[in-house]
Scaffold this motif. Structure first.
Motif, PDB file in Angstrom:
ATOM      1  N   GLU A   1      29.753  37.238  34.638  1.00  0.00           N
ATOM      2  CA  GLU A   1      30.501  38.402  34.168  1.00  0.00           C
ATOM      3  C   GLU A   1      31.119  39.183  35.322  1.00  0.00           C
ATOM      4  O   GLU A   1      32.276  39.614  35.245  1.00  0.00           O
ATOM      5  CB  GLU A   1      29.587  39.320  33.356  1.00  0.00           C
ATOM      6  CG  GLU A   1      30.307  40.551  32.826  1.00  0.00           C
ATOM      7  CD  GLU A   1      29.388  41.491  32.074  1.00  0.00           C
ATOM      8  OE1 GLU A   1      29.885  42.512  31.568  1.00  0.00           O
ATOM      9  OE2 GLU A   1      28.167  41.215  32.009  1.00  0.00           O
TER      10      GLU A   1
ATOM     11  N   ALA B   1      34.419  42.096  28.462  1.00  0.00           N
ATOM     12  CA  ALA B   1      35.215  42.126  29.692  1.00  0.00           C
ATOM     13  C   ALA B   1      36.705  42.126  29.370  1.00  0.00           C
ATOM     14  O   ALA B   1      37.487  42.870  29.981  1.00  0.00           O
ATOM     15  CB  ALA B   1      34.861  40.932  30.578  1.00  0.00           C
TER      16      ALA B   1
ATOM     17  N   TYR C   1      39.872  39.846  36.926  1.00  0.00           N
ATOM     18  CA  TYR C   1      40.803  40.747  36.236  1.00  0.00           C
ATOM     19  C   TYR C   1      41.328  41.815  37.199  1.00  0.00           C
ATOM     20  O   TYR C   1      42.524  42.132  37.203  1.00  0.00           O
ATOM     21  CB  TYR C   1      40.110  41.429  35.056  1.00  0.00           C
ATOM     22  CG  TYR C   1      39.929  40.563  33.832  1.00  0.00           C
ATOM     23  CD1 TYR C   1      40.998  39.864  33.281  1.00  0.00           C
ATOM     24  CD2 TYR C   1      38.691  40.465  33.200  1.00  0.00           C
ATOM     25  CE1 TYR C   1      40.836  39.082  32.142  1.00  0.00           C
ATOM     26  CE2 TYR C   1      38.516  39.693  32.065  1.00  0.00           C
ATOM     27  CZ  TYR C   1      39.596  39.000  31.539  1.00  0.00           C
ATOM     28  OH  TYR C   1      39.433  38.230  30.411  1.00  0.00           O
ATOM     29  N   GLU C   2      40.437  42.374  38.006  1.00  0.00           N
ATOM     30  CA  GLU C   2      40.850  43.398  38.967  1.00  0.00           C
ATOM     31  C   GLU C   2      41.841  42.822  39.977  1.00  0.00           C
ATOM     32  O   GLU C   2      42.827  43.478  40.348  1.00  0.00           O
ATOM     33  CB  GLU C   2      39.620  43.954  39.685  1.00  0.00           C
ATOM     34  CG  GLU C   2      38.694  44.765  38.785  1.00  0.00           C
ATOM     35  CD  GLU C   2      37.406  45.155  39.488  1.00  0.00           C
ATOM     36  OE1 GLU C   2      37.269  44.822  40.691  1.00  0.00           O
ATOM     37  OE2 GLU C   2      36.543  45.782  38.847  1.00  0.00           O
TER      38      GLU C   2
ATOM     39  N   ASP D   1      37.660  45.515  27.893  1.00  0.00           N
ATOM     40  CA  ASP D   1      37.618  46.570  28.917  1.00  0.00           C
ATOM     41  C   ASP D   1      38.755  46.430  29.922  1.00  0.00           C
ATOM     42  O   ASP D   1      39.510  47.375  30.168  1.00  0.00           O
ATOM     43  CB  ASP D   1      36.288  46.526  29.676  1.00  0.00           C
ATOM     44  CG  ASP D   1      35.120  47.034  28.859  1.00  0.00           C
ATOM     45  OD1 ASP D   1      35.345  47.759  27.878  1.00  0.00           O
ATOM     46  OD2 ASP D   1      33.970  46.687  29.209  1.00  0.00           O
ATOM     47  N   GLU D   2      38.862  45.257  30.509  1.00  0.00           N
ATOM     48  CA  GLU D   2      39.723  45.074  31.675  1.00  0.00           C
ATOM     49  C   GLU D   2      41.179  44.787  31.321  1.00  0.00           C
ATOM     50  O   GLU D   2      42.083  45.164  32.069  1.00  0.00           O
ATOM     51  CB  GLU D   2      39.177  43.926  32.543  1.00  0.00           C
ATOM     52  CG  GLU D   2      37.715  44.066  32.943  1.00  0.00           C
ATOM     53  CD  GLU D   2      37.461  45.237  33.875  1.00  0.00           C
ATOM     54  OE1 GLU D   2      38.432  45.737  34.487  1.00  0.00           O
ATOM     55  OE2 GLU D   2      36.293  45.653  33.999  1.00  0.00           O
TER      56      GLU D   2
ATOM     57  N   ARG E   1      35.153  39.879  35.830  1.00  0.00           N
ATOM     58  CA  ARG E   1      35.737  41.221  35.929  1.00  0.00           C
ATOM     59  C   ARG E   1      36.479  41.400  37.255  1.00  0.00           C
ATOM     60  O   ARG E   1      37.530  42.056  37.300  1.00  0.00           O
ATOM     61  CB  ARG E   1      34.649  42.283  35.749  1.00  0.00           C
ATOM     62  CG  ARG E   1      34.142  42.383  34.300  1.00  0.00           C
ATOM     63  CD  ARG E   1      33.103  43.474  34.138  1.00  0.00           C
ATOM     64  NE  ARG E   1      32.613  43.573  32.775  1.00  0.00           N
ATOM     65  CZ  ARG E   1      33.105  44.376  31.835  1.00  0.00           C
ATOM     66  NH1 ARG E   1      34.135  45.166  32.123  1.00  0.00           N
ATOM     67  NH2 ARG E   1      32.597  44.403  30.624  1.00  0.00           N
TER      68      ARG E   1
END
Length: 299
Positions: free
Chosen positions: A93, A146, A100-101, A149-150, A97
């Protein structure tokens, strides 16, 4: 006025990225109500919407000049149709994430998503966290959160976070007879295995993705899986999809599937490898006959 549709394909590629985007135009009337959720998990939006751009398959570690071309279309909305990132095989996870960032730190992506007012869509296998993954993926709940959220920055009380069967959802824009409904299917969270389980998610096999494609191709050559009764959506999502299409007042329905529905190419993942589910989907559309139905797929 009658709803009008048109398409404007935009294709850009570099050695770094290959991403297809299209623009869809629908003259739908504005409505003065504020955004809300109803009991069927449909977000109703008031602002007039004229252009929807969509695309898939972004490798976050590479340049992304495609966003400049799509931004030139001045889209009102961007729809992800799968694979917003490509994390390393076996990523957890935290790694997902971080991927994605990394994707959103790209200057072209930042400029694009800062300018586009609405972003929605679904994941496919890579941003889900497992190549060719389905309901047996042990991290599916973390992957759902995820993505919400992202990528979508969904509200903490969004039903898509906890509803049974995945992160499927829909949006409605405008009022009848100038109404657009976008239906986004989750083809990963509740999907059964292929007739021959895919080796694509293996953390140990080299070139596992190519081996998975070869396995699907050989299955087609020898007729393996023609009677496979594996499911794609799961009963909760099937029931929801029927409710979305039944007596819908929309004049245009965009139905998003991260895997292709109608392709006859056996090497790629598609509904064709789940013939019972594909027949069920097409039968449902034939039965309910939603107006202006268009299938959008990624992968």
């Amino acid at each position: 006025r009658r709803a009008a549709m048109g398409s404007l394909p935009q294709l850009a590629s570099t050695a770094a990225v290959f991403l297809a985007a299209c623009a869809f135009t629908a003259n739908v009337g504005a409505v003065d109500t504020a955004p809300l959720h109803d009991e069927s998990n449909t977000q109703i939006h008031g602002p007039r919407i004229s252009t929807v751009a969509f695309g898939s398959c972004r490798k976050q570690q590479l340049p992304q000049p495609i966003w400049r071309a799509v931004l030139d279309l001045s889209p009102d909305m961007w729809l992800w149709t799968g694979d917003a990132i490509y994390p390393k095989p076996g990523a957890g996870e935290i790694e997902i994430r971080r991927a994605y960032e990394s994707a959103m730190s790209n200057k072209d992506a930042l400029a694009f998503f800062s300018a586009v007012p609405i972003v929605d869509g679904v994941y496919d296998d890579h941003d889900y966290g497992e190549n060719d993954g389905g309901k047996h993926f042990e991290m599916r709940e973390q992957s759902r959160l995820a993505f919400l959220d992202e990528v979508l920055q969904s509200p903490k009380d969004s039903p898509r976070r906890t509803q049974p069967g995945g992160l499927y959802g829909s949006r409605v824009f405008g009022t009848p007879p100038q109404q657009l409904k976008i239906i986004m299917l989750d083809t990963r969270f509740s999907r059964d295995s292929h007739a021959i389980p895919s080796p694509g998610g293996s953390k140990h096999l080299p070139k596992a993705g190519y081996l998975a494609g070869a396995t699907r191709s050989m299955s087609a050559v020898f007729g393996i899986g023609q009677t496979h009764d594996g499911d794609v959506l799961g009963e909760d999502q099937w029931e929801w999809l029927r409710s979305q299409l039944t007596n819908s007042s929309a004049s245009v329905h965009l139905i998003v599937s991260s895997i292709q529905v109608l392709t006859t190419v056996p090497a790629v993942e598609s509904w064709g490898h789940f013939p019972a589910s594909r027949k069920r989907l097409l039968s449902l559309l034939a039965e309910l006959r939603p107006a202006g139905a268009l299938l959008l797929s990624g992968d």
